[in-house]
Design a protein around this motif. Structure first.
Motif, PDB file in Angstrom:
ATOM      1  N   ALA A  56      -9.369 -55.572  66.712  1.00 44.50           N
ATOM      2  CA  ALA A  56      -9.528 -56.050  68.082  1.00 44.50           C
ATOM      3  C   ALA A  56     -10.925 -56.630  68.258  1.00 44.50           C
ATOM      4  O   ALA A  56     -11.915 -56.016  67.873  1.00 44.50           O
ATOM      5  N   ALA A  57     -10.972 -57.820  68.805  1.00 41.27           N
ATOM      6  CA  ALA A  57     -12.263 -58.488  69.004  1.00 41.27           C
ATOM      7  C   ALA A  57     -12.964 -57.871  70.199  1.00 41.27           C
ATOM      8  O   ALA A  57     -12.361 -57.620  71.239  1.00 41.27           O
ATOM      9  N   GLU A  58     -14.234 -57.615  70.010  1.00 44.39           N
ATOM     10  CA  GLU A  58     -15.003 -57.061  71.110  1.00 44.39           C
ATOM     11  C   GLU A  58     -15.394 -58.179  72.061  1.00 44.39           C
ATOM     12  O   GLU A  58     -15.648 -59.314  71.663  1.00 44.39           O
ATOM     13  N   GLU A  59     -15.445 -57.840  73.308  1.00 46.08           N
ATOM     14  CA  GLU A  59     -15.794 -58.832  74.309  1.00 46.08           C
ATOM     15  C   GLU A  59     -17.306 -59.045  74.294  1.00 46.08           C
ATOM     16  O   GLU A  59     -18.082 -58.117  74.416  1.00 46.08           O
ATOM     17  N   ASP A  60     -17.728 -60.304  74.130  1.00 47.35           N
ATOM     18  CA  ASP A  60     -19.150 -60.615  74.024  1.00 47.35           C
ATOM     19  C   ASP A  60     -19.814 -60.740  75.383  1.00 47.35           C
ATOM     20  O   ASP A  60     -21.016 -60.553  75.523  1.00 47.35           O
ATOM     21  N   THR A  61     -19.042 -61.101  76.391  1.00 47.33           N
ATOM     22  CA  THR A  61     -19.662 -61.319  77.693  1.00 47.33           C
ATOM     23  C   THR A  61     -19.649 -60.030  78.493  1.00 47.33           C
ATOM     24  O   THR A  61     -18.695 -59.261  78.443  1.00 47.33           O
ATOM     25  N   PRO A  62     -20.686 -59.771  79.248  1.00 43.53           N
ATOM     26  CA  PRO A  62     -20.701 -58.563  80.080  1.00 43.53           C
ATOM     27  C   PRO A  62     -19.697 -58.707  81.228  1.00 43.53           C
ATOM     28  O   PRO A  62     -19.358 -59.806  81.645  1.00 43.53           O
ATOM     29  N   THR A  63     -19.238 -57.572  81.717  1.00 43.66           N
ATOM     30  CA  THR A  63     -18.227 -57.606  82.766  1.00 43.66           C
ATOM     31  C   THR A  63     -18.812 -57.992  84.118  1.00 43.66           C
ATOM     32  O   THR A  63     -18.150 -58.618  84.917  1.00 43.66           O
ATOM     33  N   GLY A  64     -20.013 -57.649  84.380  1.00 46.62           N
ATOM     34  CA  GLY A  64     -20.640 -57.959  85.656  1.00 46.62           C
ATOM     35  C   GLY A  64     -21.825 -58.876  85.460  1.00 46.62           C
ATOM     36  O   GLY A  64     -22.075 -59.369  84.365  1.00 46.62           O
ATOM     37  N   PRO A  65     -22.542 -59.108  86.528  1.00 46.85           N
ATOM     38  CA  PRO A  65     -23.732 -59.950  86.364  1.00 46.85           C
ATOM     39  C   PRO A  65     -24.753 -59.240  85.491  1.00 46.85           C
ATOM     40  O   PRO A  65     -25.269 -58.195  85.843  1.00 46.85           O
ATOM     41  N   GLY A  66     -24.977 -59.786  84.323  1.00 48.10           N
ATOM     42  CA  GLY A  66     -25.868 -59.150  83.369  1.00 48.10           C
ATOM     43  C   GLY A  66     -27.287 -59.657  83.481  1.00 48.10           C
ATOM     44  O   GLY A  66     -27.629 -60.467  84.341  1.00 48.10           O
ATOM     45  N   ARG A  67     -28.060 -59.180  82.569  1.00 44.75           N
ATOM     46  CA  ARG A  67     -29.481 -59.523  82.570  1.00 44.75           C
ATOM     47  C   ARG A  67     -29.690 -60.990  82.199  1.00 44.75           C
ATOM     48  O   ARG A  67     -30.584 -61.648  82.700  1.00 44.75           O
ATOM     49  N   PHE A  68     -28.846 -61.520  81.302  1.00 47.49           N
ATOM     50  CA  PHE A  68     -29.049 -62.877  80.808  1.00 47.49           C
ATOM     51  C   PHE A  68     -28.050 -63.861  81.399  1.00 47.49           C
ATOM     52  O   PHE A  68     -27.818 -64.904  80.827  1.00 47.49           O
ATOM     53  N   THR A  69     -27.470 -63.548  82.518  1.00 46.44           N
ATOM     54  CA  THR A  69     -26.556 -64.466  83.173  1.00 46.44           C
ATOM     55  C   THR A  69     -27.381 -65.542  83.868  1.00 46.44           C
ATOM     56  O   THR A  69     -28.248 -65.231  84.674  1.00 46.44           O
ATOM     57  N   PRO A  70     -27.126 -66.826  83.537  1.00 48.60           N
ATOM     58  CA  PRO A  70     -27.934 -67.877  84.176  1.00 48.60           C
ATOM     59  C   PRO A  70     -27.597 -68.005  85.647  1.00 48.60           C
ATOM     60  O   PRO A  70     -26.441 -67.949  86.043  1.00 48.60           O
ATOM     61  N   GLN A  71     -28.610 -68.159  86.431  1.00 46.79           N
ATOM     62  CA  GLN A  71     -28.441 -68.358  87.859  1.00 46.79           C
ATOM     63  C   GLN A  71     -28.442 -69.858  88.129  1.00 46.79           C
ATOM     64  O   GLN A  71     -29.145 -70.622  87.469  1.00 46.79           O
ATOM     65  N   PRO A  72     -27.665 -70.346  89.110  1.00 43.16           N
ATOM     66  CA  PRO A  72     -27.559 -71.795  89.294  1.00 43.16           C
ATOM     67  C   PRO A  72     -28.858 -72.470  89.715  1.00 43.16           C
ATOM     68  O   PRO A  72     -29.089 -73.617  89.374  1.00 43.16           O
ATOM     69  N   ASP A  73     -29.716 -71.798  90.428  1.00 37.77           N
ATOM     70  CA  ASP A  73     -30.948 -72.437  90.900  1.00 37.77           C
ATOM     71  C   ASP A  73     -32.154 -72.123  90.031  1.00 37.77           C
ATOM     72  O   ASP A  73     -33.273 -72.499  90.373  1.00 37.77           O
ATOM     73  N   TYR A  74     -31.951 -71.469  88.884  1.00 38.05           N
ATOM     74  CA  TYR A  74     -33.092 -71.056  88.079  1.00 38.05           C
ATOM     75  C   TYR A  74     -33.730 -72.244  87.358  1.00 38.05           C
ATOM     76  O   TYR A  74     -34.935 -72.422  87.394  1.00 38.05           O
ATOM     77  N   TRP A  75     -32.932 -73.044  86.661  1.00 42.28           N
ATOM     78  CA  TRP A  75     -33.479 -74.143  85.876  1.00 42.28           C
ATOM     79  C   TRP A  75     -33.705 -75.349  86.769  1.00 42.28           C
ATOM     80  O   TRP A  75     -32.864 -75.714  87.576  1.00 42.28           O
ATOM     81  N   PRO A  76     -34.845 -76.020  86.631  1.00 40.05           N
ATOM     82  CA  PRO A  76     -35.071 -77.218  87.441  1.00 40.05           C
ATOM     83  C   PRO A  76     -34.189 -78.362  86.949  1.00 40.05           C
ATOM     84  O   PRO A  76     -33.898 -78.476  85.761  1.00 40.05           O
ATOM     85  N   ARG A  77     -33.745 -79.168  87.866  1.00 42.48           N
ATOM     86  CA  ARG A  77     -32.927 -80.316  87.498  1.00 42.48           C
ATOM     87  C   ARG A  77     -33.856 -81.517  87.336  1.00 42.48           C
ATOM     88  O   ARG A  77     -34.650 -81.808  88.227  1.00 42.48           O
ATOM     89  N   PRO A  78     -33.761 -82.247  86.221  1.00 40.94           N
ATOM     90  CA  PRO A  78     -34.637 -83.404  86.039  1.00 40.94           C
ATOM     91  C   PRO A  78     -34.283 -84.504  87.041  1.00 40.94           C
ATOM     92  O   PRO A  78     -33.116 -84.727  87.352  1.00 40.94           O
ATOM     93  N   HIS A  79     -35.300 -85.161  87.532  1.00 44.77           N
ATOM     94  CA  HIS A  79     -35.108 -86.235  88.485  1.00 44.77           C
ATOM     95  C   HIS A  79     -36.255 -87.223  88.355  1.00 44.77           C
ATOM     96  O   HIS A  79     -37.305 -86.906  87.810  1.00 44.77           O
ATOM     97  N   LEU A  80     -36.030 -88.424  88.835  1.00 43.93           N
ATOM     98  CA  LEU A  80     -37.075 -89.438  88.819  1.00 43.93           C
ATOM     99  C   LEU A  80     -38.110 -89.121  89.890  1.00 43.93           C
ATOM    100  O   LEU A  80     -37.778 -88.563  90.931  1.00 43.93           O
ATOM    101  N   PRO A  81     -39.348 -89.487  89.661  1.00 41.06           N
ATOM    102  CA  PRO A  81     -40.371 -89.254  90.684  1.00 41.06           C
ATOM    103  C   PRO A  81     -40.060 -90.042  91.955  1.00 41.06           C
ATOM    104  O   PRO A  81     -39.410 -91.087  91.924  1.00 41.06           O
ATOM    105  N   ASP A  82     -40.546 -89.534  93.073  1.00 39.64           N
ATOM    106  CA  ASP A  82     -40.297 -90.184  94.354  1.00 39.64           C
ATOM    107  C   ASP A  82     -40.897 -91.580  94.413  1.00 39.64           C
ATOM    108  O   ASP A  82     -40.387 -92.436  95.125  1.00 39.64           O
TER     109      ASP A  82
END
Length: 184
Positions: A56-82
């Motif tokens: 039986a394959a072990e599940e690699d992903t944690p069941t809940g929000p883990g320590r290394f779960t990426p948050q949507p607003d964490y990484w900056p999105r690249p954009h052109l300068p104003d």
């Protein structure tokens, strides 16, 4: 006097409490007896399924929000300068003042590069050897030739620093002619 716990110790306590470790653990997993450490980390071995040959394959992903779960607003999105995406506000200077500063700075750069001394020397030499009208003809003709052949083709270059650098010969020649002409 006891010192307050540091941030690392507080973080470790929080992690242990969230896993149900310690007398002040969160939730229903609160340990009350002395061997609570062994109960937390003694996990049963997964049983092999006799019908299935593969383990039986072990599940690699944690069941809940883990320590290394990426948050949507964490990484900056690249954009052109104003400055590239928005139209800049109108300058506080009038167009004639901006043009005067543009040409004066180009003439000053020509002076600093030594171009002024070469042009002024050739106009002064022509005025000394031949005549004042010959020197004025040389200076005005040089200005018209540079304006027609060089500046007319380079004034639209982008970025504007290239167009400014291409304006240096014309602005320096006009400066040399203007500074020589009163001596005539």
């Amino acid at each position: 006097m006891t010192a307050a716990p540091g941030p690392d110790e507080r973080r470790a306590r929080h992690i242990l409490r969230s896993h149900g470790v310690g007398p002040d653990a969160y939730g229903d997993t609160m340990a009350t007896d002395d061997d609570w450490w062994d109960k937390i980390y003694d996990e049963p071995e997964p049983k092999a399924d006799p019908d299935n040959e593969e383990p039986a394959a072990e599940e690699d992903t944690p069941t809940g929000p883990g320590r290394f779960t990426p948050q949507p607003d964490y990484w900056p999105r690249p954009h052109l300068p104003d400055a590239l995406t928005h139209v800049p506000a109108r300058a506080a200077l009038s167009p004639k003042t901006r043009a005067a500063l543009y040409n004066a700075s180009a003439a000053g750069a020509g002076w600093g590069l030594g171009l002024y001394h070469q042009v002024a020397a050739s106009i002064a030499d022509c005025g000394t050897r031949y005549s004042t009208s010959g020197a004025l003809t040389l200076g005005i003709g040089s200005c018209l030739l540079i304006a027609h052949v060089w500046d007319r083709r380079t004034r639209h270059w982008q970025p504007a620093a290239l167009a400014w650098a291409a304006r240096i010969p014309l602005a320096t020649t006009i400066l040399a002619l203007a500074l020589w002409a009163p001596r005539a």
